[in-house]
Design a protein around this motif. Sequence first.
Motif, mmCIF file in Angstrom:
data_model
loop_
_atom_site.group_PDB
_atom_site.id
_atom_site.type_symbol
_atom_site.label_atom_id
_atom_site.label_comp_id
_atom_site.label_asym_id
_atom_site.label_seq_id
_atom_site.Cartn_x
_atom_site.Cartn_y
_atom_site.Cartn_z
ATOM 1 N N ASP A 15 0.876 -1.183 0.000
ATOM 2 C CA ASP A 15 0.000 0.000 0.000
ATOM 3 C C ASP A 15 0.910 1.229 0.000
ATOM 4 O O ASP A 15 1.885 1.280 0.749
ATOM 5 C CB ASP A 15 -0.896 -0.003 1.238
ATOM 6 C CG ASP A 15 -2.105 0.924 1.100
ATOM 7 O OD1 ASP A 15 -1.892 2.112 0.776
ATOM 8 O OD2 ASP A 15 -3.233 0.447 1.314
ATOM 9 N N ASP A 103 -3.224 -3.255 -2.039
ATOM 10 C CA ASP A 103 -4.119 -2.131 -2.321
ATOM 11 C C ASP A 103 -4.336 -2.066 -3.832
ATOM 12 O O ASP A 103 -3.420 -2.373 -4.611
ATOM 13 C CB ASP A 103 -3.489 -0.833 -1.804
ATOM 14 C CG ASP A 103 -4.391 0.365 -2.038
ATOM 15 O OD1 ASP A 103 -5.623 0.218 -1.889
ATOM 16 O OD2 ASP A 103 -3.874 1.444 -2.377
ATOM 17 N N TYR A 104 -5.523 -1.677 -4.247
ATOM 18 C CA TYR A 104 -5.772 -1.598 -5.685
ATOM 19 C C TYR A 104 -5.191 -0.333 -6.292
ATOM 20 O O TYR A 104 -4.483 -0.368 -7.303
ATOM 21 C CB TYR A 104 -7.272 -1.657 -5.997
ATOM 22 C CG TYR A 104 -7.534 -1.436 -7.478
ATOM 23 C CD1 TYR A 104 -7.318 -2.467 -8.389
ATOM 24 C CD2 TYR A 104 -7.929 -0.192 -7.969
ATOM 25 C CE1 TYR A 104 -7.495 -2.270 -9.746
ATOM 26 C CE2 TYR A 104 -8.110 0.017 -9.330
ATOM 27 C CZ TYR A 104 -7.890 -1.018 -10.209
ATOM 28 O OH TYR A 104 -8.055 -0.817 -11.557
ATOM 29 N N ASP A 105 -5.451 0.811 -5.688
ATOM 30 C CA ASP A 105 -5.150 2.107 -6.304
ATOM 31 C C ASP A 105 -3.772 2.594 -5.865
ATOM 32 O O ASP A 105 -3.628 3.254 -4.832
ATOM 33 C CB ASP A 105 -6.234 3.122 -5.908
ATOM 34 C CG ASP A 105 -6.174 4.375 -6.749
ATOM 35 O OD1 ASP A 105 -5.495 4.347 -7.787
ATOM 36 O OD2 ASP A 105 -6.793 5.383 -6.360
ATOM 37 N N ASN A 110 -1.361 -0.846 -10.439
ATOM 38 C CA ASN A 110 -2.552 -1.156 -9.639
ATOM 39 C C ASN A 110 -2.491 -2.593 -9.114
ATOM 40 O O ASN A 110 -1.686 -3.413 -9.561
ATOM 41 C CB ASN A 110 -3.844 -0.883 -10.415
ATOM 42 C CG ASN A 110 -4.096 -1.880 -11.533
ATOM 43 O OD1 ASN A 110 -4.071 -3.092 -11.343
ATOM 44 N ND2 ASN A 110 -4.364 -1.360 -12.735
ATOM 45 N N THR A 129 -9.037 -2.619 -0.793
ATOM 46 C CA THR A 129 -9.154 -1.362 -1.526
ATOM 47 C C THR A 129 -10.136 -0.394 -0.889
ATOM 48 O O THR A 129 -11.063 -0.805 -0.191
ATOM 49 C CB THR A 129 -9.578 -1.634 -2.988
ATOM 50 O OG1 THR A 129 -9.706 -0.408 -3.689
ATOM 51 C CG2 THR A 129 -10.900 -2.382 -3.039
ATOM 52 N N LYS A 131 -11.769 1.575 -2.900
ATOM 53 C CA LYS A 131 -12.789 1.730 -3.944
ATOM 54 C C LYS A 131 -13.928 0.755 -3.703
ATOM 55 O O LYS A 131 -13.722 -0.367 -3.277
ATOM 56 C CB LYS A 131 -12.178 1.492 -5.327
ATOM 57 C CG LYS A 131 -11.208 2.586 -5.777
ATOM 58 C CD LYS A 131 -10.687 2.281 -7.156
ATOM 59 C CE LYS A 131 -9.819 3.422 -7.674
ATOM 60 N NZ LYS A 131 -10.602 4.625 -7.961
ATOM 61 N N ASP A 133 -15.954 -0.261 -6.112
ATOM 62 C CA ASP A 133 -16.345 -0.739 -7.435
ATOM 63 C C ASP A 133 -16.298 -2.264 -7.491
ATOM 64 O O ASP A 133 -15.219 -2.865 -7.457
ATOM 65 C CB ASP A 133 -15.407 -0.134 -8.481
ATOM 66 C CG ASP A 133 -15.981 -0.247 -9.885
ATOM 67 O OD1 ASP A 133 -16.838 -1.124 -10.087
ATOM 68 O OD2 ASP A 133 -15.569 0.524 -10.754
ATOM 69 N N LEU A 136 -14.118 -4.515 -10.056
ATOM 70 C CA LEU A 136 -12.725 -4.875 -9.802
ATOM 71 C C LEU A 136 -12.631 -6.293 -9.255
ATOM 72 O O LEU A 136 -11.776 -7.084 -9.660
ATOM 73 C CB LEU A 136 -12.098 -3.891 -8.804
ATOM 74 C CG LEU A 136 -11.979 -2.435 -9.242
ATOM 75 C CD1 LEU A 136 -11.407 -1.592 -8.115
ATOM 76 C CD2 LEU A 136 -11.097 -2.326 -10.484
ATOM 77 N N ARG A 151 -13.103 -4.462 1.164
ATOM 78 C CA ARG A 151 -13.110 -2.999 1.094
ATOM 79 C C ARG A 151 -12.682 -2.418 2.436
ATOM 80 O O ARG A 151 -13.183 -2.821 3.489
ATOM 81 C CB ARG A 151 -14.507 -2.494 0.706
ATOM 82 C CG ARG A 151 -14.854 -2.720 -0.756
ATOM 83 C CD ARG A 151 -16.205 -2.099 -1.076
ATOM 84 N NE ARG A 151 -17.279 -2.866 -0.443
ATOM 85 C CZ ARG A 151 -18.023 -3.769 -1.082
ATOM 86 N NH1 ARG A 151 -17.817 -4.006 -2.360
ATOM 87 N NH2 ARG A 151 -18.972 -4.419 -0.449
#
Length: 337
Positions: A15, A103-105, A110, A129, A131, A133, A136, A151
Amino acid sequence: MIQPFAFPTTVGFVDDNANFLANLSLQLDARLAFRFFNSAEHALDAVNNAAAFAPTTERFLARYHDRAEQSDDQEVIAMRIDAIRRQVNNARRFECTSVLVVDYDMPDMNGLELCRRIKHPALKKIVLTGKADEHLAVKGFNEGIIDRFIRKQDPGAFEALNQAIDEMKDAYLRHTQSTVVDALALSEYRFLSDPAFATKAREIFKQFDIVEHYVSVRPTGLLMLDGAATPFLFVVYAEDALRAAREIAIERDAPSEFFVELDERRSVPYFWESDGIFPIERESWRRYMHPSFVVQGQEMYSCALIERPQGLDLGTIFPYDDYLDQLDRGAQLAWGS
């Protein structure tokens, strides 16, 4: 069941948010080995290099040469039990990364792309993440590159993460030794798949704070170690193994007292100086005997628990507690350079 071997592995967290990682460190199990990365590239290099320490089935298989048929199309493959136990002598075994929490972002790469580039197929991936969404998660699962999706903002996210890590570490071990399990299922190690034995073994693991174990040969059973690498030998005699030990003792003219101990299940032998069989020096048999207890499952097992057993080369084992201390000294944080 009880896996043929198990040792603590490392969990990696990736992250770019240092504050989040600092907070996360307070939420993790105190006995968990983990490393933090704020760079996806740095994490990828570390994880792929650590794959070299991962257990693989090929290390435990060998050609079996003691056979009449020498044709290549009749090749026989043998399971090397000694190689399984020798993993305990690998001082870097704990460095093996079993789970990566990503972590995604992130700015350089990514989370899904990072998961795609991991070389070791058994390593489990959790995307954590901020996010919301759902696509993903669907994309990652459809590609088969992630195993869980959590999340950060969900209630109970840390509890869910700790549970997922435990489950994924177990799944990693099952993945890396499925072939070993199949090979041992019909052997003298079939006790590993007996629910009654598994229950007893887990009781012992908990009682003595066992953190790693390996199947043992001569005697059949489990070599177990706590965090300080104190060794315990869990000797297991199934009925056929007990009969075989008795028959050899008859051939070697063992005294009647030995058979009373064996037949009444008062004690079982661990012949560490005579290749696992009754010693030629018949009067020395008592020094090899250990108080026994019975585990009744699909079969009856006569067992003994021996702390600090003789006859094993265990003097240079690197303890898990020392590995945790080593990580603490390094602040468990590997910043990208």
